[in-house]
Write a protein that holds these residues in place. Structure first.
Motif, PDB file in Angstrom:
ATOM      1  N   VAL A   4      37.749  36.203  33.761  1.00 24.93           N
ATOM      2  CA  VAL A   4      36.492  36.414  34.771  1.00 24.93           C
ATOM      3  C   VAL A   4      36.621  37.514  35.506  1.00 24.93           C
ATOM      4  CG1 VAL A   4      36.225  33.733  34.969  1.00 24.93           C
ATOM      5  CG2 VAL A   4      37.927  34.901  36.332  1.00 24.93           C
ATOM      6  N   GLN A   5      35.538  38.243  36.269  1.00 22.58           N
ATOM      7  CA  GLN A   5      35.869  39.509  36.807  1.00 22.58           C
ATOM      8  C   GLN A   5      34.677  39.246  38.040  1.00 22.58           C
ATOM      9  OE1 GLN A   5      34.459  42.501  34.325  1.00 22.58           O
ATOM     10  NE2 GLN A   5      32.223  42.102  34.427  1.00 22.58           N
ATOM     11  N   ALA A   6      35.069  40.199  39.174  1.00 25.82           N
ATOM     12  CA  ALA A   6      34.172  40.165  40.210  1.00 25.82           C
ATOM     13  C   ALA A   6      34.316  41.583  40.786  1.00 25.82           C
ATOM     14  CB  ALA A   6      34.554  39.193  41.189  1.00 25.82           C
ATOM     15  N   ASP A   7      33.201  42.010  41.474  1.00 29.15           N
ATOM     16  CA  ASP A   7      33.256  43.105  42.338  1.00 29.15           C
ATOM     17  C   ASP A   7      33.673  42.717  43.589  1.00 29.15           C
ATOM     18  OD1 ASP A   7      32.800  45.407  43.973  1.00 29.15           O
ATOM     19  OD2 ASP A   7      30.725  45.801  43.138  1.00 29.15           O
ATOM     20  N   LEU A   8      34.817  42.945  44.241  1.00 20.04           N
ATOM     21  CA  LEU A   8      35.479  42.535  45.379  1.00 20.04           C
ATOM     22  C   LEU A   8      34.979  43.110  46.550  1.00 20.04           C
ATOM     23  CD1 LEU A   8      39.449  41.988  44.523  1.00 20.04           C
ATOM     24  CD2 LEU A   8      37.325  40.282  44.344  1.00 20.04           C
ATOM     25  N   ALA A   9      34.075  44.291  46.294  1.00 23.14           N
ATOM     26  CA  ALA A   9      33.438  44.775  47.292  1.00 23.14           C
ATOM     27  C   ALA A   9      32.254  43.984  47.919  1.00 23.14           C
ATOM     28  CB  ALA A   9      32.947  46.302  46.914  1.00 23.14           C
ATOM     29  N   MET A  10      31.657  43.087  46.926  1.00 16.74           N
ATOM     30  CA  MET A  10      30.330  42.273  47.504  1.00 16.74           C
ATOM     31  C   MET A  10      30.922  40.946  48.131  1.00 16.74           C
ATOM     32  SD  MET A  10      27.950  43.924  46.104  1.00 16.74           S
ATOM     33  CE  MET A  10      26.855  42.925  46.182  1.00 16.74           C
ATOM     34  N   PRO A  11      30.288  40.677  49.279  1.00  7.47           N
ATOM     35  CA  PRO A  11      30.526  39.682  50.036  1.00  7.47           C
ATOM     36  C   PRO A  11      30.465  38.380  49.035  1.00  7.47           C
ATOM     37  CG  PRO A  11      29.232  40.880  51.372  1.00  7.47           C
ATOM     38  CD  PRO A  11      29.222  41.327  49.983  1.00  7.47           C
ATOM     39  N   GLY A  12      31.532  37.315  49.350  1.00 12.33           N
ATOM     40  CA  GLY A  12      31.390  36.067  48.516  1.00 12.33           C
ATOM     41  C   GLY A  12      31.990  36.200  46.876  1.00 12.33           C
ATOM     42  N   ALA A  14      35.136  37.171  46.032  1.00  9.00           N
ATOM     43  CA  ALA A  14      36.508  36.578  45.763  1.00  9.00           C
ATOM     44  C   ALA A  14      36.371  35.073  45.509  1.00  9.00           C
ATOM     45  CB  ALA A  14      37.365  37.221  46.831  1.00  9.00           C
ATOM     46  N   ALA A  15      35.680  34.329  46.507  1.00 13.11           N
ATOM     47  CA  ALA A  15      35.412  32.811  46.477  1.00 13.11           C
ATOM     48  C   ALA A  15      34.875  32.463  45.102  1.00 13.11           C
ATOM     49  CB  ALA A  15      34.709  32.478  47.564  1.00 13.11           C
ATOM     50  N   GLU A  16      33.851  33.119  44.681  1.00 14.23           N
ATOM     51  CA  GLU A  16      33.363  32.921  43.196  1.00 14.23           C
ATOM     52  C   GLU A  16      34.398  33.099  42.096  1.00 14.23           C
ATOM     53  OE1 GLU A  16      29.591  35.018  42.320  1.00 14.23           O
ATOM     54  OE2 GLU A  16      28.911  34.414  44.469  1.00 14.23           O
ATOM     55  N   LEU A  17      35.041  34.135  42.321  1.00 20.03           N
ATOM     56  CA  LEU A  17      36.171  34.566  41.146  1.00 20.03           C
ATOM     57  C   LEU A  17      37.197  33.154  41.183  1.00 20.03           C
ATOM     58  CD1 LEU A  17      37.427  36.410  39.035  1.00 20.03           C
ATOM     59  CD2 LEU A  17      38.640  37.357  41.329  1.00 20.03           C
ATOM     60  N   TRP A  18      37.372  32.902  42.559  1.00 15.07           N
ATOM     61  CA  TRP A  18      38.524  31.764  42.698  1.00 15.07           C
ATOM     62  C   TRP A  18      38.038  30.230  41.797  1.00 15.07           C
ATOM     63  CZ3 TRP A  18      43.319  30.582  43.095  1.00 15.07           C
ATOM     64  CH2 TRP A  18      43.678  29.158  43.361  1.00 15.07           C
ATOM     65  N   MET A  63      40.166  42.354  52.798  1.00 18.55           N
ATOM     66  CA  MET A  63      39.551  41.078  52.939  1.00 18.55           C
ATOM     67  C   MET A  63      39.220  40.289  51.862  1.00 18.55           C
ATOM     68  SD  MET A  63      38.546  41.156  56.046  1.00 18.55           S
ATOM     69  CE  MET A  63      37.008  40.103  55.929  1.00 18.55           C
ATOM     70  N   ALA A  64      38.889  40.830  50.713  1.00 19.03           N
ATOM     71  CA  ALA A  64      38.801  39.998  49.444  1.00 19.03           C
ATOM     72  C   ALA A  64      40.027  39.378  48.880  1.00 19.03           C
ATOM     73  CB  ALA A  64      38.135  40.831  48.219  1.00 19.03           C
ATOM     74  N   PRO A  65      41.122  39.944  48.746  1.00 19.41           N
ATOM     75  CA  PRO A  65      42.469  39.399  48.527  1.00 19.41           C
ATOM     76  C   PRO A  65      42.782  38.169  49.754  1.00 19.41           C
ATOM     77  CG  PRO A  65      42.751  41.779  48.329  1.00 19.41           C
ATOM     78  CD  PRO A  65      41.483  41.521  49.071  1.00 19.41           C
ATOM     79  N   ALA A  66      42.459  38.644  50.758  1.00 23.51           N
ATOM     80  CA  ALA A  66      43.040  37.457  51.746  1.00 23.51           C
ATOM     81  C   ALA A  66      42.167  36.248  51.729  1.00 23.51           C
ATOM     82  CB  ALA A  66      42.638  38.152  53.214  1.00 23.51           C
ATOM     83  N   VAL A  67      41.099  36.253  51.406  1.00 23.73           N
ATOM     84  CA  VAL A  67      40.126  35.185  50.938  1.00 23.73           C
ATOM     85  C   VAL A  67      40.746  34.584  49.909  1.00 23.73           C
ATOM     86  CG1 VAL A  67      38.071  34.595  49.956  1.00 23.73           C
ATOM     87  CG2 VAL A  67      37.771  36.100  51.987  1.00 23.73           C
ATOM     88  N   LEU A  68      40.989  35.245  48.766  1.00 29.05           N
ATOM     89  CA  LEU A  68      41.799  34.492  47.510  1.00 29.05           C
ATOM     90  C   LEU A  68      43.117  34.073  47.902  1.00 29.05           C
ATOM     91  CD1 LEU A  68      41.292  37.463  44.848  1.00 29.05           C
ATOM     92  CD2 LEU A  68      40.478  35.043  44.705  1.00 29.05           C
ATOM     93  N   MET A  69      43.794  34.382  48.872  1.00 28.84           N
ATOM     94  CA  MET A  69      44.873  33.777  49.384  1.00 28.84           C
ATOM     95  C   MET A  69      44.873  32.518  50.085  1.00 28.84           C
ATOM     96  SD  MET A  69      48.218  36.560  50.102  1.00 28.84           S
ATOM     97  CE  MET A  69      47.087  37.851  50.936  1.00 28.84           C
TER      98      MET A  69
END
Length: 199
Positions: A4-12, A14-18, A63-69
């Motif tokens: 799966v892939q995601a553009d981590l610059a985009m809001p939301g 990281a959560a979609e990827l997770w 921000m994106a990695p912190a959401v993933l964490m």
């Protein structure tokens, strides 16, 4: 296998990827935060450029990695444990040798702090958190950065071993930590820079 892939610059994103990853088999055991950007800007540049570099670096590198964490730790608590591995940088420990990479260095230090906080707060929940602080690794991002530091030969000459860290050595360390078999290393930052920076 699922990719799966995601553009981590985009809001939301990281959560979609997770959510996609968890939906595949209902469980995630290890999260490796490796995605990063390295915007270059100097203090002499326009204020808007300085702020843009900080915004981009923190959006993607923190921000994106912190959401993933956060999502991972909640998941790990529910299932009895898991492993967080954050790719930090020697720049997070000592400051960047390139003054145009202040945003990058700051972002890598910030993400390391989040990882260590999660490791401390949730050790008894079975959450293990590690930071890896590489030196100059032969990646496309490092090759591009070297162009603004006198070229690859100049960067290589500054390294104690006279060579860049092979990506395979970093990958092997990630794989080792991902086993979760060295529980009491949790919270540690592991340097991999060929003795070019020793704390």
């Amino acid at each position: 296998k699922l990719i799966v892939q995601a553009d981590l610059a985009m809001p939301g994103a990281a959560a979609e990827l997770w959510n996609e990853a968890v939906a595949w088999r209902g469980q995630v055991d290890v999260v490796v935060n490796n995605a990063a950007v390295m915007p270059e800007v100097g203090i002499e540049d326009a204020e808007a450029d300085w702020e843009d570099a900080l915004t981009v670096a923190f959006a993607i590198n923190v921000m994106a990695p912190a959401v993933l964490m956060r999502l991972a730790v909640l998941h790990f608590i529910a299932k009895g444990g898991g492993v967080l591995i954050t790719m930090s940088s020697w720049a997070a420990q000592r400051g960047s040798g390139n003054p145009r990479l202040a945003a990058y260095a700051a972002s890598k230090a910030s993400l390391a702090a989040v990882t260590k906080t999660m490791a401390r707060a949730h050790a008894q929940d079975g959450v293990l958190g590690y930071c890896i602080a590489p030196g100059t690794v032969r990646t496309d991002m490092s090759v591009r950065s070297a162009r603004n530091q006198g070229g690859e030969d100049a960067v290589t000459a500054s390294l104690t071993m006279g060579e860049w860290v092979p990506p395979r050595e970093v990958a092997d360390l990630v794989a080792f930590l991902a086993t979760g078999t060295r529980r009491h290393l949790s919270g540690a930052t592991l340097d991999i820079n060929g003795a070019s920076y020793i704390r």
